[in-house]
Design a protein around this motif. Structure first.
Motif, PDB file in Angstrom:
ATOM      1  N   UNK A   1       0.785  -1.308  -0.033  1.00  0.00           N
ATOM      2  CA  UNK A   1      -0.085   0.058  -0.051  1.00  0.00           C
ATOM      3  C   UNK A   1       0.963   1.099   0.039  1.00  0.00           C
ATOM      4  N   UNK A  56       2.119   1.899  -3.631  1.00  0.00           N
ATOM      5  CA  UNK A  56       0.975   2.541  -4.386  1.00  0.00           C
ATOM      6  C   UNK A  56       0.981   4.014  -3.986  1.00  0.00           C
ATOM      7  N   UNK A  57       1.057   4.307  -2.668  1.00  0.00           N
ATOM      8  CA  UNK A  57       0.915   5.697  -2.473  1.00  0.00           C
ATOM      9  C   UNK A  57       2.113   6.491  -3.040  1.00  0.00           C
ATOM     10  N   UNK A 110      -0.354   5.954  -7.456  1.00  0.00           N
ATOM     11  CA  UNK A 110      -1.538   5.428  -8.248  1.00  0.00           C
ATOM     12  C   UNK A 110      -2.581   5.606  -6.939  1.00  0.00           C
ATOM     13  N   UNK A 111      -2.551   5.886  -5.920  1.00  0.00           N
ATOM     14  CA  UNK A 111      -3.404   5.883  -4.637  1.00  0.00           C
ATOM     15  C   UNK A 111      -4.474   6.986  -5.246  1.00  0.00           C
ATOM     16  N   UNK A 112      -5.867   6.550  -5.177  1.00  0.00           N
ATOM     17  CA  UNK A 112      -6.736   7.596  -5.346  1.00  0.00           C
ATOM     18  C   UNK A 112      -7.149   8.325  -4.177  1.00  0.00           C
ATOM     19  N   UNK A 113      -6.941   7.899  -2.984  1.00  0.00           N
ATOM     20  CA  UNK A 113      -7.091   8.939  -1.428  1.00  0.00           C
ATOM     21  C   UNK A 113      -6.291   8.160  -0.447  1.00  0.00           C
ATOM     22  N   UNK A 114      -6.287   9.038   0.453  1.00  0.00           N
ATOM     23  CA  UNK A 114      -5.399   8.787   1.675  1.00  0.00           C
ATOM     24  C   UNK A 114      -6.233   9.088   2.964  1.00  0.00           C
ATOM     25  N   UNK A 115      -6.569   8.334   3.869  1.00  0.00           N
ATOM     26  CA  UNK A 115      -7.107   8.431   4.998  1.00  0.00           C
ATOM     27  C   UNK A 115      -6.189   9.373   6.110  1.00  0.00           C
ATOM     28  N   UNK A 135      -3.792   7.705   8.336  1.00  0.00           N
ATOM     29  CA  UNK A 135      -2.445   7.266   7.415  1.00  0.00           C
ATOM     30  C   UNK A 135      -1.407   8.622   7.299  1.00  0.00           C
ATOM     31  N   UNK A 160     -14.002  -0.004 -14.718  1.00  0.00           N
ATOM     32  CA  UNK A 160     -14.441  -1.007 -15.892  1.00  0.00           C
ATOM     33  C   UNK A 160     -15.563  -0.359 -16.545  1.00  0.00           C
ATOM     34  N   UNK A 161     -15.556  -0.971 -17.604  1.00  0.00           N
ATOM     35  CA  UNK A 161     -16.856  -0.236 -18.759  1.00  0.00           C
ATOM     36  C   UNK A 161     -17.221  -1.628 -19.394  1.00  0.00           C
ATOM     37  N   UNK A 170     -21.317  -1.763 -12.170  1.00  0.00           N
ATOM     38  CA  UNK A 170     -20.405  -1.054 -12.813  1.00  0.00           C
ATOM     39  C   UNK A 170     -19.817   0.026 -11.884  1.00  0.00           C
ATOM     40  N   UNK A 207      -7.639   1.411  -3.609  1.00  0.00           N
ATOM     41  CA  UNK A 207      -6.505   2.545  -3.660  1.00  0.00           C
ATOM     42  C   UNK A 207      -6.544   3.615  -2.642  1.00  0.00           C
ATOM     43  N   UNK A 231      -5.420   4.475   0.781  1.00  0.00           N
ATOM     44  CA  UNK A 231      -4.302   4.220   1.692  1.00  0.00           C
ATOM     45  C   UNK A 231      -4.666   4.570   3.116  1.00  0.00           C
TER      46      UNK A 231
END
Lengths: 77, 173
Positions: free
Chosen positions: A31, A34-35, A39-44, A47, A76-77, B160, B171, B173
């Protein structure tokens, strides 16, 4: 993404490895990787709190905003 | 998913239906080969409301009907197969797996094809069996079936979005 994570720079300055940081903050190496690679979408907040505590820095030292094109959702599509 | 739960019962039902369909498809294809070579002019009576006709149950026409039946059953089996895979992800605690979106869409397409096949059967069977339009029944539009197709496609879109949220959660963290 306009938000960039500067973890690698801070780790270099602190002469700390990613593995050591992962052990200290209680986040898995995968993880944290990823950060670090952005590539991370969000961080708490928890964290972020742990990272700032262990790296002795401010959130703004870890995360910076760089103007650029918005990210395209690759879901996904 | 404990024993006796709804999930357990559904999984068992899907597995049983899947196996039964395999057997039925194989039996229909086998029978199609057998009746193709039988030439004993055996006839059967088909009745649909006031309409009654005697048809040959052997020969190429009967064989074609059996092959069509096997194809129809194969499509049902295709839909059940996708449902089983979808159910596997559900029991694994990962219902919003990205592959489930495509599976639901394929189920929707499968149901639509089945409905079209039913219409084709309503038109084609009398023509094939009675050598002409002796009894040409106009196919009816099954509103419920087409509504089910739309529901499945809407569910695919819901999944979806679920898959997208799952990816974001992964993703975070």
């Amino acid at each position: 993404m306009p938000i960039r994570v500067q973890l690698d720079r801070i780790l270099l300055e602190r002469r700390m490895s990613l593995t050591e940081l992962a052990d200290r903050v209680g986040v898995t190496l995968a993880n944290l990787s990823i950060l670090k690679t952005g590539k991370a979408r969000a961080i708490r907040f928890t964290t972020l709190d742990a990272l700032c505590r262990e790296l002795n820095c401010q959130p703004g030292d870890i995360i910076v905003f760089e103007p650029g094109p918005p990210e395209i959702d690759d879901g996904p599509d | 998913m404990g024993p006796g739960s709804v999930s357990s019962l559904l999984k068992t039902a899907l597995d049983v239906v899947y196996v039964i369909l395999w057997v039925m498809v194989a039996a229909a294809l086998l029978l199609a080969i057998v009746v193709l070579f039988l030439q004993n002019d055996r006839q059967a009576t088909l009745q649909d409301g006031d309409f009654m006709v005697r048809v040959n149950v052997t020969g190429p026409r009967a064989s074609i009907l059996l092959v069509c039946g096997a194809i129809y059953l194969s499509i049902i089996q295709f839909v059940i197969g996708r449902l089983r895979r979808l159910f596997t992800t559900l029991t694994a605690g990962d219902p919003f797996h990205p592959d489930n979106v495509a599976r639901l869409r394929m189920i929707g397409i499968g149901l639509a094809v089945l409905e079209l096949a039913t219409v084709a059967q309503q038109v084609g069977t009398p023509l094939l069996l009675t050598e002409g339009a002796a009894h040409l029944r106009m196919p009816g539009l099954d509103i419920t079936a087409w509504f089910a197709v739309i529901v499945v496609f809407v569910l695919a879109e819901v999944f979806r979005e679920g898959a997208r949220l799952r990816r974001e959660a992964e993703l975070t963290i």
